[in-house]
Design a protein around this motif. Structure first.
Motif, PDB file in Angstrom:
ATOM      1  N   LEU A 205     -30.794  25.589  15.806  1.00  0.00           N
ATOM      2  CA  LEU A 205     -30.996  25.275  14.564  1.00  0.00           C
ATOM      3  C   LEU A 205     -29.767  25.347  13.674  1.00  0.00           C
ATOM      4  CD1 LEU A 205     -34.758  26.213  14.000  1.00  0.00           C
ATOM      5  CD2 LEU A 205     -33.897  23.735  14.176  1.00  0.00           C
ATOM      6  N   ALA A 206     -29.149  24.900  12.906  1.00  0.00           N
ATOM      7  CA  ALA A 206     -28.168  25.071  12.120  1.00  0.00           C
ATOM      8  C   ALA A 206     -28.004  24.149  10.872  1.00  0.00           C
ATOM      9  CB  ALA A 206     -26.764  24.810  13.117  1.00  0.00           C
ATOM     10  N   GLY A 207     -26.979  24.493  10.115  1.00  0.00           N
ATOM     11  CA  GLY A 207     -26.707  23.648   9.016  1.00  0.00           C
ATOM     12  C   GLY A 207     -25.523  22.654   9.363  1.00  0.00           C
ATOM     13  N   HIS A 208     -25.184  21.816   8.321  1.00  0.00           N
ATOM     14  CA  HIS A 208     -24.217  20.873   8.379  1.00  0.00           C
ATOM     15  C   HIS A 208     -23.695  20.355   7.119  1.00  0.00           C
ATOM     16  CE1 HIS A 208     -27.827  18.158   8.098  1.00  0.00           C
ATOM     17  NE2 HIS A 208     -27.143  17.941   7.042  1.00  0.00           N
ATOM     18  N   SER A 209     -22.572  19.554   6.943  1.00  0.00           N
ATOM     19  CA  SER A 209     -22.011  19.287   5.655  1.00  0.00           C
ATOM     20  C   SER A 209     -22.345  17.747   5.744  1.00  0.00           C
ATOM     21  CB  SER A 209     -20.370  19.193   5.952  1.00  0.00           C
ATOM     22  OG  SER A 209     -20.017  20.802   5.639  1.00  0.00           O
ATOM     23  N   MET A 244     -32.961  29.521  18.153  1.00  0.00           N
ATOM     24  CA  MET A 244     -32.380  30.512  17.364  1.00  0.00           C
ATOM     25  C   MET A 244     -31.619  29.835  16.250  1.00  0.00           C
ATOM     26  SD  MET A 244     -28.565  30.684  19.263  1.00  0.00           S
ATOM     27  CE  MET A 244     -27.821  31.000  17.759  1.00  0.00           C
ATOM     28  N   ILE A 245     -31.035  30.512  15.408  1.00  0.00           N
ATOM     29  CA  ILE A 245     -30.306  30.140  14.220  1.00  0.00           C
ATOM     30  C   ILE A 245     -28.946  30.328  14.273  1.00  0.00           C
ATOM     31  CG2 ILE A 245     -29.844  30.297  11.625  1.00  0.00           C
ATOM     32  CD1 ILE A 245     -32.875  29.242  12.161  1.00  0.00           C
ATOM     33  N   GLU A 246     -28.100  29.234  14.223  1.00  0.00           N
ATOM     34  CA  GLU A 246     -26.407  29.209  14.432  1.00  0.00           C
ATOM     35  C   GLU A 246     -25.990  29.321  13.148  1.00  0.00           C
ATOM     36  OE1 GLU A 246     -24.538  27.545  18.146  1.00  0.00           O
ATOM     37  OE2 GLU A 246     -25.631  26.009  17.087  1.00  0.00           O
ATOM     38  N   ARG A 247     -24.980  30.288  12.971  1.00  0.00           N
ATOM     39  CA  ARG A 247     -24.215  30.403  11.667  1.00  0.00           C
ATOM     40  C   ARG A 247     -22.808  30.751  11.890  1.00  0.00           C
ATOM     41  NH1 ARG A 247     -25.950  30.170   6.310  1.00  0.00           N
ATOM     42  NH2 ARG A 247     -24.334  29.966   5.002  1.00  0.00           N
ATOM     43  N   ASP A 248     -21.805  30.122  11.624  1.00  0.00           N
ATOM     44  CA  ASP A 248     -20.661  30.624  12.247  1.00  0.00           C
ATOM     45  C   ASP A 248     -19.491  30.590  10.969  1.00  0.00           C
ATOM     46  OD1 ASP A 248     -20.810  30.772  15.020  1.00  0.00           O
ATOM     47  OD2 ASP A 248     -21.307  28.674  14.802  1.00  0.00           O
ATOM     48  N   ASP A 249     -19.804  30.226   9.661  1.00  0.00           N
ATOM     49  CA  ASP A 249     -18.955  30.502   8.654  1.00  0.00           C
ATOM     50  C   ASP A 249     -19.773  30.384   7.381  1.00  0.00           C
ATOM     51  OD1 ASP A 249     -16.515  30.363   7.227  1.00  0.00           O
ATOM     52  OD2 ASP A 249     -15.881  28.210   7.888  1.00  0.00           O
ATOM     53  N   ASN A 250     -18.925  30.858   6.155  1.00  0.00           N
ATOM     54  CA  ASN A 250     -19.700  31.260   4.954  1.00  0.00           C
ATOM     55  C   ASN A 250     -20.769  32.168   5.354  1.00  0.00           C
ATOM     56  OD1 ASN A 250     -18.116  29.556   3.541  1.00  0.00           O
ATOM     57  ND2 ASN A 250     -19.236  27.948   3.794  1.00  0.00           N
ATOM     58  N   MET A 251     -20.493  33.382   6.203  1.00  0.00           N
ATOM     59  CA  MET A 251     -21.548  34.039   6.500  1.00  0.00           C
ATOM     60  C   MET A 251     -22.416  34.634   5.510  1.00  0.00           C
ATOM     61  SD  MET A 251     -21.060  33.348   9.546  1.00  0.00           S
ATOM     62  CE  MET A 251     -22.197  34.686  10.702  1.00  0.00           C
ATOM     63  N   PRO A 252     -23.459  34.756   5.410  1.00  0.00           N
ATOM     64  CA  PRO A 252     -24.298  35.259   4.364  1.00  0.00           C
ATOM     65  C   PRO A 252     -24.945  36.679   4.698  1.00  0.00           C
ATOM     66  CG  PRO A 252     -25.747  34.166   5.946  1.00  0.00           C
ATOM     67  CD  PRO A 252     -24.361  33.824   6.421  1.00  0.00           C
ATOM     68  N   VAL A 253     -25.470  37.461   3.625  1.00  0.00           N
ATOM     69  CA  VAL A 253     -25.839  38.391   4.050  1.00  0.00           C
ATOM     70  C   VAL A 253     -27.118  38.294   5.258  1.00  0.00           C
ATOM     71  CG1 VAL A 253     -25.558  39.533   1.669  1.00  0.00           C
ATOM     72  CG2 VAL A 253     -27.714  38.465   2.062  1.00  0.00           C
TER      73      VAL A 253
END
Length: 304
Positions: A205-209, A244-253
Motif C-alpha cells: 500500500l502506498a501513496g501517489h501523485s 505493508m506500507i511503502e514510503r520512500d520520499d517526503n518521509m513523515p515522523v
C-alpha cells in the motif's frame, strides 16, 4: 502447504533505524530494498542485523530485470542469495518488469507487452532465479503509464499466467492497480478478481501523485481513500495476506506511518476474523518459502 500470514509491516528506511531499535514499535515485520544492503559491512548491515534480531525481514528488489532480453546478472544473483542466506527473509520479491537492455540501465520499472512470447520468456527466467536462490520468489505488478500495441490480453491475465507457469508467488500492490486502472481506464475490481487468490502472498500500500488526467506512483504521500477501499475488497477476496506500507520520499515522523499501518489493520482484521478460513498454497516443491519459526499459518492465527 498452508498460506502463511505475517501480519502488517513497514518499509525499513534509514530515517527510522535508531527509533525502531530504541522503541521496538508494534510492527510485525519490515521490508528492505535488497540492493541497499549489497555491501560487505558498515552502518546499513549493522542496523539490518540489529533490527533482524527483533523483527522478521522481507527483501524487495528493484534491479532483477526479469523481463529484459539481457542475460540475467549472475553477480547480482550471487549478492541477492548471499543477503538472503544472511537474514533468512520471509519474502524475496521483485517487479514483473524490465529495467534496461543492451547493458543500459533505465533506472525505472518498465512494463512488458502482454503476449504469449513475453510469458514464456519471463517464466523461463523466473525458473532460473528460483533454482539459483533455492527459494520461491514473489513478483509484483507494476504501475504503468504506457501500453504496447501488440498486447493481446489483459494485464491480470498476463500476471496470472506468469505466476502459475513459473510456480512463483504474487506481491499484489493495491496502489499500483489503482494507478494503472486510472491511467488505462479499466475496472480495478476486474484485476483483483482476475488473479489467482492462492498465489497472492503479500500486499503493498502506498501513496501517489494525482495530476488529473494521469497519476504516478511516487511513494511520497499517504494512502488515499480509493486505495483503502480497494484494499478492503482485496481483503474480502484473498483473505489474510501480509500487508505493508511503502514510503520512500517526503518521509513523515514514524508515528504517522504507524497510524497508517494501524488503519490497514482496522480494515483487514475484522474481515479476516469473520472469514475464519485457512488458504492452501500450491506445493512449493524443492523451494522453501518462509522460516516456520517466523509465522503461523492462517488457521493457527485464528485459533490463537
Amino acid at each position: 502447504m498452508k498460506k502463511v500470514f505475517h501480519g502488517f509491516g513497514l518499509g525499513l528506511r534509514k530515517d527510522y533505524y535508531s527509533e525502531i531499535l530504541a522503541t521496538q514499535p508494534a510492527v510485525d515485520w519490515f521490508e528492505i530494498i535488497s540492493e541497499n544492503y549489497f555491501v560487505d559491512g558498515g552502518k546499513p548491515l549493522y542496523f539490518l542485523d540489529a533490527i533482524r534480531e527483533q523483527y522478521p525481514i522481507a527483501m524487495h528488489g528493484v534491479s532483477l530485470s526479469i523481463g529484459s532480453t539481457d542475460p540475467l546478472n549472475k553477480l547480482y544473483l550471487k549478492k541477492l542469495k548471499s543477503l538472503a542466506d544472511r537474514i533468512n527473509p520471509i519474502f524475496i520479491s521483485d517487479h514483473l518488469c524490465w529495467t534496461g537492455v543492451g547493458g543500459i540501465n533505465s533506472h525505472d520499472l518498465l512494463p512488458l507487452p502482454y503476449t504469449e512470447a513475453s510469458i514464456k520468456h519471463v517464466v523461463e527466467r523466473i525458473h532460473y532465479v528460483q533454482d539459483f536462490l533455492e527459494r520461491q520468489i514473489l513478483v509484483e505488478n507494476l504501475s504503468s503509464y504506457v501500453t504496447f500495441a501488440e498486447s493481446d490480453m489483459a494485464e491480470w491475465d498476463f500476471v496470472s499466467e506468469v505466476v502459475e507457469r513459473a510456480d512463483c508467488l504474487l506481491l499484489l500492490d493495491i496502489n499500483n492497480i489503482y494507478v494503472s486502472a486510472r491511467n488505462h481506464q479499466f475496472d480495478p475490481i476486474d484485476y483483483l478478481k482476475g488473479v489467482p487468490a492462492q498465489r497472492v502472498m503479500q500486499h503493498h500500500l502506498a501513496g501517489h501523485s494525482d495530476y488529473g488526467e494521469y497519476i504516478i506512483d511516487t511513494h511520497d504521500a499517504p494512502v488515499v481513500d480509493p486505495v483503502w477501499q480497494l484494499y478492503k475488497v482485496a481483503a474480502e477476496l484473498f483473505g489474510p495476506v501480509s500487508t505493508m506500507i511503502e514510503r520512500d520520499d517526503n518521509m513523515p515522523v514514524f508515528s504517522e506511518l504507524l497510524a497508517e499501518l494501524n488503519y490497514a489493520r482496522t480494515i483487514a482484521e475484522p474481515i479476516y476474523t469473520q472469514q475464519q478460513t485457512s488458504v492452501v498454497l500450491p506445493t512449493a516443491g524443492r523451494y522453501h518459502f518462509a522460516s516456520p519459526t517466523m509465522a503461523m499459518s492462517v488457521q493457527e492465527q485464528h485459533n490463537g
